[in-house]
Design a protein around this motif. Structure first.
Motif, PDB file in Angstrom:
ATOM      1  N   TYR A  27      42.980  47.295  26.147  1.00  0.00           N
ATOM      2  CA  TYR A  27      42.660  48.584  25.539  1.00  0.00           C
ATOM      3  C   TYR A  27      42.782  48.451  24.024  1.00  0.00           C
ATOM      4  CZ  TYR A  27      43.606  53.344  23.926  1.00  0.00           C
ATOM      5  OH  TYR A  27      43.609  54.524  23.243  1.00  0.00           O
ATOM      6  N   LEU A  28      41.751  48.862  23.300  1.00  0.00           N
ATOM      7  CA  LEU A  28      41.779  48.779  21.835  1.00  0.00           C
ATOM      8  C   LEU A  28      42.111  50.123  21.208  1.00  0.00           C
ATOM      9  CD1 LEU A  28      38.675  46.465  21.254  1.00  0.00           C
ATOM     10  CD2 LEU A  28      41.099  45.835  21.325  1.00  0.00           C
ATOM     11  N   ASN A  29      41.293  51.176  21.509  1.00  0.00           N
ATOM     12  CA  ASN A  29      41.590  52.503  20.967  1.00  0.00           C
ATOM     13  C   ASN A  29      40.681  53.548  21.601  1.00  0.00           C
ATOM     14  OD1 ASN A  29      39.071  52.710  19.434  1.00  0.00           O
ATOM     15  ND2 ASN A  29      39.985  51.260  18.010  1.00  0.00           N
ATOM     16  N   GLY A  30      40.975  54.808  21.335  1.00  0.00           N
ATOM     17  CA  GLY A  30      40.193  55.920  21.875  1.00  0.00           C
ATOM     18  C   GLY A  30      40.725  56.381  23.214  1.00  0.00           C
ATOM     19  N   SER A  31      39.853  56.978  24.008  1.00  0.00           N
ATOM     20  CA  SER A  31      40.218  57.489  25.334  1.00  0.00           C
ATOM     21  C   SER A  31      40.625  56.328  26.233  1.00  0.00           C
ATOM     22  CB  SER A  31      39.024  58.236  25.945  1.00  0.00           C
ATOM     23  OG  SER A  31      39.333  58.648  27.243  1.00  0.00           O
ATOM     24  N   LYS A  32      41.755  56.468  26.922  1.00  0.00           N
ATOM     25  CA  LYS A  32      42.267  55.380  27.765  1.00  0.00           C
ATOM     26  C   LYS A  32      41.919  55.673  29.222  1.00  0.00           C
ATOM     27  CE  LYS A  32      46.236  52.370  28.076  1.00  0.00           C
ATOM     28  NZ  LYS A  32      47.583  52.118  27.601  1.00  0.00           N
ATOM     29  N   PHE A  33      40.798  55.081  29.686  1.00  0.00           N
ATOM     30  CA  PHE A  33      40.328  55.333  31.050  1.00  0.00           C
ATOM     31  C   PHE A  33      40.417  54.107  31.942  1.00  0.00           C
ATOM     32  CE2 PHE A  33      36.882  54.911  34.129  1.00  0.00           C
ATOM     33  CZ  PHE A  33      37.182  55.974  34.968  1.00  0.00           C
ATOM     34  N   GLU A  34      40.093  52.955  31.431  1.00  0.00           N
ATOM     35  CA  GLU A  34      39.926  51.743  32.237  1.00  0.00           C
ATOM     36  C   GLU A  34      41.071  51.580  33.238  1.00  0.00           C
ATOM     37  OE1 GLU A  34      37.323  48.290  32.724  1.00  0.00           O
ATOM     38  OE2 GLU A  34      37.133  50.297  31.972  1.00  0.00           O
ATOM     39  N   PRO A  35      40.752  51.439  34.545  1.00  0.00           N
ATOM     40  CA  PRO A  35      41.782  51.511  35.573  1.00  0.00           C
ATOM     41  C   PRO A  35      42.549  50.221  35.845  1.00  0.00           C
ATOM     42  CG  PRO A  35      39.634  51.371  36.574  1.00  0.00           C
ATOM     43  CD  PRO A  35      39.414  51.437  35.097  1.00  0.00           C
ATOM     44  N   PHE A  36      42.246  49.103  35.227  1.00  0.00           N
ATOM     45  CA  PHE A  36      42.992  47.885  35.501  1.00  0.00           C
ATOM     46  C   PHE A  36      43.052  47.013  34.257  1.00  0.00           C
ATOM     47  CE2 PHE A  36      38.633  47.186  36.895  1.00  0.00           C
ATOM     48  CZ  PHE A  36      38.279  46.102  36.122  1.00  0.00           C
ATOM     49  N   MET A  37      43.948  46.050  34.297  1.00  0.00           N
ATOM     50  CA  MET A  37      44.093  45.179  33.137  1.00  0.00           C
ATOM     51  C   MET A  37      43.803  43.716  33.453  1.00  0.00           C
ATOM     52  SD  MET A  37      44.408  47.329  30.970  1.00  0.00           S
ATOM     53  CE  MET A  37      44.960  46.880  29.372  1.00  0.00           C
ATOM     54  N   LYS A  38      44.003  43.265  34.688  1.00  0.00           N
ATOM     55  CA  LYS A  38      43.734  41.868  35.017  1.00  0.00           C
ATOM     56  C   LYS A  38      43.097  41.797  36.405  1.00  0.00           C
ATOM     57  CE  LYS A  38      45.481  37.282  34.642  1.00  0.00           C
ATOM     58  NZ  LYS A  38      46.486  36.436  34.060  1.00  0.00           N
ATOM     59  N   VAL A  39      42.038  40.984  36.494  1.00  0.00           N
ATOM     60  CA  VAL A  39      41.306  40.841  37.747  1.00  0.00           C
ATOM     61  C   VAL A  39      41.072  39.361  38.000  1.00  0.00           C
ATOM     62  CG1 VAL A  39      39.146  41.368  38.936  1.00  0.00           C
ATOM     63  CG2 VAL A  39      40.134  43.040  37.414  1.00  0.00           C
ATOM     64  N   ARG A  40      41.216  38.953  39.269  1.00  0.00           N
ATOM     65  CA  ARG A  40      40.860  37.597  39.709  1.00  0.00           C
ATOM     66  C   ARG A  40      39.852  37.738  40.839  1.00  0.00           C
ATOM     67  NH1 ARG A  40      46.617  36.164  38.826  1.00  0.00           N
ATOM     68  NH2 ARG A  40      46.533  34.593  37.199  1.00  0.00           N
ATOM     69  N   MET A  41      38.787  36.927  40.777  1.00  0.00           N
ATOM     70  CA  MET A  41      37.736  37.015  41.788  1.00  0.00           C
ATOM     71  C   MET A  41      37.396  35.650  42.359  1.00  0.00           C
ATOM     72  SD  MET A  41      35.284  39.646  39.801  1.00  0.00           S
ATOM     73  CE  MET A  41      36.112  39.937  38.269  1.00  0.00           C
ATOM     74  N   LYS A  42      37.005  35.655  43.629  1.00  0.00           N
ATOM     75  CA  LYS A  42      36.490  34.460  44.302  1.00  0.00           C
ATOM     76  C   LYS A  42      35.111  34.806  44.839  1.00  0.00           C
ATOM     77  CE  LYS A  42      41.051  32.889  45.672  1.00  0.00           C
ATOM     78  NZ  LYS A  42      41.954  32.695  46.788  1.00  0.00           N
ATOM     79  N   PHE A  43      34.256  33.776  44.957  1.00  0.00           N
ATOM     80  CA  PHE A  43      32.855  33.971  45.339  1.00  0.00           C
ATOM     81  C   PHE A  43      32.472  33.086  46.512  1.00  0.00           C
ATOM     82  CE2 PHE A  43      33.525  34.576  40.856  1.00  0.00           C
ATOM     83  CZ  PHE A  43      33.027  35.854  40.658  1.00  0.00           C
ATOM     84  N   ASP A  44      31.453  33.508  47.254  1.00  0.00           N
ATOM     85  CA  ASP A  44      30.911  32.658  48.316  1.00  0.00           C
ATOM     86  C   ASP A  44      29.839  31.747  47.732  1.00  0.00           C
ATOM     87  OD1 ASP A  44      28.546  34.144  48.121  1.00  0.00           O
ATOM     88  OD2 ASP A  44      28.808  35.152  50.044  1.00  0.00           O
ATOM     89  N   LYS A  45      29.210  30.930  48.569  1.00  0.00           N
ATOM     90  CA  LYS A  45      28.216  29.959  48.107  1.00  0.00           C
ATOM     91  C   LYS A  45      26.986  30.619  47.495  1.00  0.00           C
ATOM     92  CE  LYS A  45      26.121  29.435  52.680  1.00  0.00           C
ATOM     93  NZ  LYS A  45      24.985  30.276  52.419  1.00  0.00           N
ATOM     94  N   ASP A  46      26.736  31.897  47.812  1.00  0.00           N
ATOM     95  CA  ASP A  46      25.587  32.613  47.267  1.00  0.00           C
ATOM     96  C   ASP A  46      25.918  33.391  45.995  1.00  0.00           C
ATOM     97  OD1 ASP A  46      23.827  31.787  49.343  1.00  0.00           O
ATOM     98  OD2 ASP A  46      24.706  33.304  50.655  1.00  0.00           O
ATOM     99  N   GLY A  47      27.158  33.280  45.528  1.00  0.00           N
ATOM    100  CA  GLY A  47      27.555  33.971  44.307  1.00  0.00           C
ATOM    101  C   GLY A  47      28.074  35.378  44.536  1.00  0.00           C
TER     102      GLY A  47
END
Length: 187
Positions: free
Chosen positions: A142-162
């Motif tokens: 978060y930098l400034n202004g309205s604070k809406f963004e619901p998360f701070m860290k995300v990890r993702m895994k993908f299948d062979k098709d992306g």
């Protein structure tokens, strides 16, 4: 798959150079059939689905529904660009959330964006994404202004098709996970 490998090679070669590192990986929506359904399960056991309902003004439109037994309850409509990045959400309570230029989903490198909350108030955020040997991680600051963004860290895994098959979310001390259970493609 070729797009994923190209992104991996670019990230390995140019990862430290942030100006060159803003590449994108993930699922290509251009061949997505209208009516395709992605069914997910949250770590809490709740299920939900994303149904592709078509294109509007060059955006890919999905309706999200919570699943409660045999009942489906409308939650929101999500508008994404061809790269799968959200540009707008219209929630069931009437609120519209906008992202400019988009929500920086799956961007490798630094990506700044603005989130306009339900009242149209802007909040500035900086996402930093990187490829790992297990998928992709993104930290949103978060930098400034309205604070809406619901998360701070995300990890993702993908299948062979992306397609994203697992998303681990950490917001402060709270952690959750979303898993893709199945994809239903219409004939």
């Amino acid at each position: 798959m070729r797009k994923l490998w190209l992104s991996l090679i670019l990230a390995a070669l140019f990862g430290p150079l942030q100006a060159l590192a803003q590449s994108h990986l993930g699922y290509d929506y251009r061949n997505l059939k209208k009516g395709t359904v992605f069914v997910y399960e949250r770590s809490s056991g709740e299920e939900f689905e994303l149904r592709f309902v078509g294109k509007r003004q060059n955006l890919y439109v999905f309706e999200a529904h919570s699943i409660n037994g045999n009942n489906k309850i409308y939650d929101r409509t999500i508008y994404r660009n061809v790269k799968g990045q959200t540009v707008r959400m219209e929630r069931s309570d009437g609120a519209t959330i906008k992202y400019e230029p988009h929500n920086c989903f799956l961007v490798v490198g630094q990506c700044d964006h603005v989130v306009f909350d339900r009242n149209g108030n802007p909040g500035k955020y900086r996402a930093n994404g990187k490829l790992t040997n297990r998928g992709y991680t993104q930290t949103t600051e978060y930098l400034n202004g309205s604070k809406f963004e619901p998360f701070m860290k995300v990890r993702m895994k993908f299948d062979k098709d992306g397609r994203e098959v697992t998303r681990q979310i950490q917001q402060g001390g709270k952690k959750s996970q979303i898993d893709l259970k199945k994809v239903i493609i219409p004939n």
